[in-house]
Design a protein around this motif. Structure first.
Motif, PDB file in Angstrom:
ATOM      1  N   GLY A  26       6.420  14.325   4.565  1.00 16.84           N
ATOM      2  CA  GLY A  26       6.004  14.510   3.175  1.00 16.84           C
ATOM      3  C   GLY A  26       6.452  13.416   2.235  1.00 16.84           C
ATOM      4  O   GLY A  26       6.079  13.415   1.059  1.00 16.84           O
ATOM      5  N   ARG A  27       7.236  12.465   2.739  1.00 19.28           N
ATOM      6  CA  ARG A  27       7.697  11.363   1.895  1.00 19.28           C
ATOM      7  C   ARG A  27       6.575  10.340   1.686  1.00 19.28           C
ATOM      8  O   ARG A  27       5.778  10.094   2.589  1.00 19.28           O
ATOM      9  N   THR A  28       6.556   9.758   0.507  1.00 20.15           N
ATOM     10  CA  THR A  28       5.603   8.693   0.205  1.00 20.15           C
ATOM     11  C   THR A  28       6.315   7.352   0.247  1.00 20.15           C
ATOM     12  O   THR A  28       7.381   7.180  -0.366  1.00 20.15           O
ATOM     13  N   ARG A  53       8.033   0.066  -3.289  1.00 19.89           N
ATOM     14  CA  ARG A  53       8.513  -0.312  -4.628  1.00 19.89           C
ATOM     15  C   ARG A  53      10.031  -0.454  -4.701  1.00 19.89           C
ATOM     16  O   ARG A  53      10.538  -1.310  -5.427  1.00 19.89           O
ATOM     17  N   ASP A  54      10.758   0.393  -3.995  1.00 21.99           N
ATOM     18  CA  ASP A  54      12.226   0.326  -4.036  1.00 21.99           C
ATOM     19  C   ASP A  54      12.754   0.603  -2.633  1.00 21.99           C
ATOM     20  O   ASP A  54      13.203   1.708  -2.328  1.00 21.99           O
ATOM     21  N   ARG A  75       0.843  -1.190   0.000  1.00 21.68           N
ATOM     22  CA  ARG A  75       0.000   0.000   0.000  1.00 21.68           C
ATOM     23  C   ARG A  75       0.879   1.241   0.000  1.00 21.68           C
ATOM     24  O   ARG A  75       2.080   1.169   0.293  1.00 21.68           O
ATOM     25  N   SER A  76       0.299   2.370  -0.325  1.00 20.49           N
ATOM     26  CA  SER A  76       1.029   3.629  -0.386  1.00 20.49           C
ATOM     27  C   SER A  76       0.618   4.518   0.773  1.00 20.49           C
ATOM     28  O   SER A  76      -0.571   4.638   1.079  1.00 20.49           O
ATOM     29  N   SER A  77       1.594   5.116   1.416  1.00 20.68           N
ATOM     30  CA  SER A  77       1.328   5.961   2.579  1.00 20.68           C
ATOM     31  C   SER A  77       2.189   7.217   2.520  1.00 20.68           C
ATOM     32  O   SER A  77       3.329   7.176   2.035  1.00 20.68           O
TER      33      SER A  77
END
Length: 392
Positions: free
Chosen positions: A371-373, A377-378, A364-366
């Motif tokens: 401010g970092r996402t 993925r890497d 999932r994306s958070s």
């Protein structure tokens, strides 16, 4: 077992639990609630097991009892599971993470004395520290655990370098408020109800919640040693089923949260007054500075399955933070380690048995406080993207 046929319940035949009694360690914290209620509500018996809860006194002690086989499963700090798996700060032992137990609900607390001098948020603390000759002391609950990482992340987001600008101490959760009152430290990060206690006793103020650092972050995990899960997959699956149902019950209504608060406040579990647990369990926050709010990202135990799913990206994030702060001296194969430890197979089977929704992806994306996402993925690039001073 009436009514379970055809609903995926694992109670008979080849799916019968290999062990009828499961010894489960827990720490006296608000977020032990789903483990406790699984037993109190008899949900363990529904799936053919009996949970025997063991109240532990320290994270390291519970970890060691689990590794020695004195406990079958335990409520562990999510990050601790991966520290053991990778041999960070302890002997390596292959682990199995069965489910996430909760999201949100931890707090960063500063002393009332600091707050009176303007340290009511990260910026205020940074300004105060810049004009002080001494190094400030902050406490967390375990060197490789979640609270250390929330604390470090929050400090760094405010421009404070945890490893060089601060003294960092490890203190048991239930001793945090007393040590703050005694002046032994300037602040701490811990699970509830210990942040609430500091506020109610007038010795500390809540300057940030962990959900402000990362909304809907993973919390404690239900874990076992990998060899136990390998030998007892049906037992582990039954345990996850019971805890999933307990989490769903807690999250179903405010009345259920009230009941759970009363149950876990008892001497057998957290051993505090119910009101100390109740408010933040319901999402009602008072920071000790006159600000009250209902937090939309309160502690949750089910969240339609989103709060309990063992996302691979959650696991990888903790490893990136171990790497960032020099606790891990190399980049592991983040994805492969997460796939090995997080037992998605057992969780999915338990989800089917309890009609728990599954997410469409295992990551999932958070967006975090700086401010970092984070999306998994890497991981190596993400770990390396932080300031060189915080990366071994």
């Amino acid at each position: 077992m009436t009514g379970l046929q055809g609903k995926g319940a694992f109670v008979a035949g080849s799916d019968k639990p290999e062990r009828s009694t499961v010894r489960v360690g827990f720490m006296p914290l608000t977020d032990c609630a789903s483990l406790v209620m699984a037993s109190v509500l008899g949900l363990d018996e529904k799936y053919g097991i009996r949970i025997v809860l063991s109240r532990e006194q320290s994270w390291s002690g519970m970890r060691d009892r689990l590794v020695r086989g004195e406990l079958d499963c335990a409520q562990l700090l999510y990050a601790m599971v991966y520290a053991v798996e990778l041999g960070v700060g302890t002997a390596q032992k292959s682990m199995a993470l069965l489910m996430n137990l909760n999201q949100n609900g931890q707090a960063i607390t500063l002393s009332r004395a600091l707050a009176a001098r303007g340290a009511v948020d990260g910026a205020g603390l940074a300004a105060l520290m810049a004009n002080e000759a001494r190094r400030f002391t902050f406490a967390h609950t375990f060197p490789t655990g979640n609270h250390a990482l929330w604390l470090y992340y929050w400090l760094a987001a405010a421009g404070i370098e945890p490893m060089s600008a601060c003294h960092v101490a490890t203190v048991p959760p239930n001793q945090m408020a007393a040590n703050l009152a005694a002046g032994h430290m300037d602040g701490f990060c811990a699970g509830e109800p210990w942040g609430e206690r500091a506020v109610r006793e007038g010795v500390g103020v809540t300057v940030a919640t962990s959900q402000q650092v990362w909304p809907d972050h993973p919390g404690k995990a239900l874990a076992a040693c990998a060899d136990f899960a390998q030998r007892h997959p049906n037992t582990c699956r039954a345990l996850v089923c019971a805890v999933l149902e307990a989490g769903r019950w807690i999250d179903a209504s405010a009345a259920n949260r009230e009941t759970a608060s009363e149950a876990i406040a008892s001497p057998a579990f957290v051993n505090v007054q119910r009101e100390l647990i109740r408010e933040r369990m319901l999402g009602c926050y008072n920071d000790g500075l006159g600000h009250r709010w209902h937090d939309p990202h309160r502690l949750r135990f089910y969240g339609d399955g989103a709060a309990t799913f063992p996302y691979l990206s959650d696991a990888m994030w903790f490893m990136t933070q171990h790497r960032r702060w020099g606790l891990l001296a190399y980049d592991p194969d983040y994805r492969a380690v997460a796939e090995r430890v997080n037992r998605l197979d057992l969780y999915r089977e338990a989800a089917a048995a309890t009609n728990t929704p599954l997410p469409s992806t295992v990551t999932r994306s958070s967006r975090l406080i700086d401010g970092r996402t984070w999306n998994g993925r890497d991981p190596a690039l993400y770990a390396a993207s932080f300031a060189a001073s915080s990366h071994a």
